[in-house]
Scaffold this motif. Structure first.
Motif, short mmCIF file in Angstrom:
data_model
loop_
_atom_site.label_atom_id
_atom_site.label_comp_id
_atom_site.label_asym_id
_atom_site.label_seq_id
_atom_site.Cartn_x
_atom_site.Cartn_y
_atom_site.Cartn_z
N UNK A 249 13.61 4.40 2.60
CA UNK A 249 12.20 5.01 2.98
C UNK A 249 12.56 5.83 4.18
N UNK A 250 12.10 7.03 4.13
CA UNK A 250 12.41 7.83 5.53
C UNK A 250 11.58 7.33 6.51
N UNK A 251 11.93 7.76 7.89
CA UNK A 251 10.88 7.32 8.87
C UNK A 251 9.54 7.93 8.87
N UNK A 252 9.47 9.35 8.46
CA UNK A 252 8.24 10.30 8.16
C UNK A 252 7.49 9.41 7.16
N UNK A 253 7.90 8.94 6.13
CA UNK A 253 7.21 8.10 4.94
C UNK A 253 6.72 6.81 5.55
N UNK A 254 7.55 6.35 6.46
CA UNK A 254 7.22 4.97 7.05
C UNK A 254 5.93 5.07 7.80
N UNK A 255 6.06 6.27 8.60
CA UNK A 255 4.97 6.55 9.61
C UNK A 255 3.74 6.96 9.04
N UNK A 256 3.88 7.87 7.74
CA UNK A 256 2.56 8.17 7.08
C UNK A 256 2.06 7.01 6.48
N UNK A 257 2.89 6.22 5.91
CA UNK A 257 2.26 4.82 5.27
C UNK A 257 1.83 3.95 6.27
N UNK B 256 0.40 -2.26 4.00
CA UNK B 256 1.44 -1.34 4.38
C UNK B 256 2.25 -0.84 3.03
N UNK B 257 2.62 -2.11 2.43
CA UNK B 257 3.26 -1.86 0.95
C UNK B 257 2.74 -1.12 0.03
N UNK B 258 0.99 -1.46 -0.27
CA UNK B 258 0.17 -0.39 -1.07
C UNK B 258 0.03 0.96 -0.46
N UNK C 223 4.95 -8.29 4.94
CA UNK C 223 5.03 -6.77 4.69
C UNK C 223 5.02 -6.81 3.10
N UNK C 224 5.58 -7.94 2.35
CA UNK C 224 5.58 -8.11 0.90
C UNK C 224 4.34 -8.26 0.29
N UNK C 225 3.78 -7.65 -0.95
CA UNK C 225 2.52 -8.02 -1.59
C UNK C 225 3.12 -8.16 -3.13
N UNK C 226 2.21 -8.87 -3.87
CA UNK C 226 2.50 -9.50 -5.15
C UNK C 226 1.02 -9.25 -5.58
N UNK C 227 0.87 -9.23 -7.03
CA UNK C 227 -0.19 -9.17 -7.79
C UNK C 227 -0.27 -10.34 -8.62
N UNK C 228 -1.73 -10.96 -8.56
CA UNK C 228 -2.02 -12.28 -9.21
C UNK C 228 -2.83 -11.98 -10.22
N UNK C 229 -2.53 -12.09 -11.30
CA UNK C 229 -3.68 -11.93 -12.51
C UNK C 229 -4.82 -12.33 -12.37
N UNK C 230 -6.03 -11.70 -12.55
CA UNK C 230 -7.29 -12.29 -12.39
C UNK C 230 -7.81 -12.29 -13.89
N UNK C 231 -9.01 -12.93 -13.98
CA UNK C 231 -9.58 -13.30 -15.33
C UNK C 231 -10.98 -12.18 -15.39
N UNK D 252 2.84 -1.04 -7.18
CA UNK D 252 3.54 -2.13 -6.54
C UNK D 252 4.96 -2.19 -7.12
N UNK D 253 5.41 -1.62 -8.10
CA UNK D 253 6.55 -2.04 -8.81
C UNK D 253 7.68 -1.84 -7.88
N UNK D 254 7.66 -0.79 -7.06
CA UNK D 254 8.69 -0.52 -6.00
C UNK D 254 8.81 -1.39 -4.96
N UNK D 255 7.62 -1.99 -4.19
CA UNK D 255 7.74 -2.84 -3.32
C UNK D 255 7.73 -4.17 -3.39
#
Length: 192
Positions: free
Chosen positions: A5-13, A24-26, A83-91, A187-190
């Motif tokens: 992740x480039x510094x510019x991309x981090x700043x924009x995120x 941040x991860x999203x 800083x990490x995120x995960x998806x939890x299935x909903x109903x 979110x696959x990448x993060x």
């Protein structure tokens, strides 16, 4: 695929995360999956998913932690999250719930030092929360005691299914359902 992740991309995120009040991860995932940043907020009400090409997640905003003058945790900078995120299935056909990983160093309070009489914010270890809640008062929510979230322990495994890390997830309580909104991002990448 490179995870650099480039510094510019981090700043924009970071800027996008602050602007739209999303993790941040999203924000990082959204910037990686689109050529240009969206002009304005792209969230939609939780009961009306948009069906865009990007995956959708339910998300609840939580106010930043009031450190009360305490020195912030040097691992999470006082956010209480790693800083990490995960998806939890909903109903019920709703998008998955986006949950964030709690900082393992401060255990959720955001402070560098933990006071003997409690820090004034919940920890993943309930024994550290002595005096945080008045047991004589009726809690605003029986499930979360007014915190609006609960900590849920999870274990990350490797490709062979062997445990590699124990983590805590900050899972929004059902009492926050009226504040849930849909955010977009892959979110696959993060979270992988």
């Amino acid at each position: 695929m490179s995870r650099h992740v480039s510094n510019d991309l981090k700043r924009r995120a970071r800027a996008l995360a602050a602007q739209e009040r999303i993790p941040y991860s999203a924000a990082l995932a959204r910037l990686r999956s689109t050529r240009t940043a969206p002009e304005g907020p792209t969230d939609t009400p939780a009961d009306k998913p948009s069906r865009f090409l990007l995956p959708e997640y339910l998300y609840v905003d939580f106010p930043p932690i009031d450190l009360g003058g305490a020195r912030p945790c040097d691992e999470c900078d006082g956010t209480a999250l790693d800083g990490r995120t995960f998806a939890q299935e909903s109903d019920g056909g709703r998008p998955p719930l986006l949950v964030e990983v709690v900082c393992s160093k401060c255990e959720g309070c955001g402070r560098a030092e933990h006071l003997d009489d409690g820090c004034g914010h919940p920890h993943t270890d309930p024994d550290m929360d002595d005096g945080l809640y008045d047991e004589d008062e009726e809690a605003p929510c029986y499930s979360c005691a007014g915190r609006e979230f609960n900590y849920l322990q999870a274990v990350l495994t490797d490709e062979e299914g062997e445990p590699v890390e124990a983590i805590y997830l900050r899972v929004p309580c059902g009492c926050t359902a009226d504040r849930m909104r849909v955010i977009l991002g892959d979110l696959i990448e993060v979270a992988g």
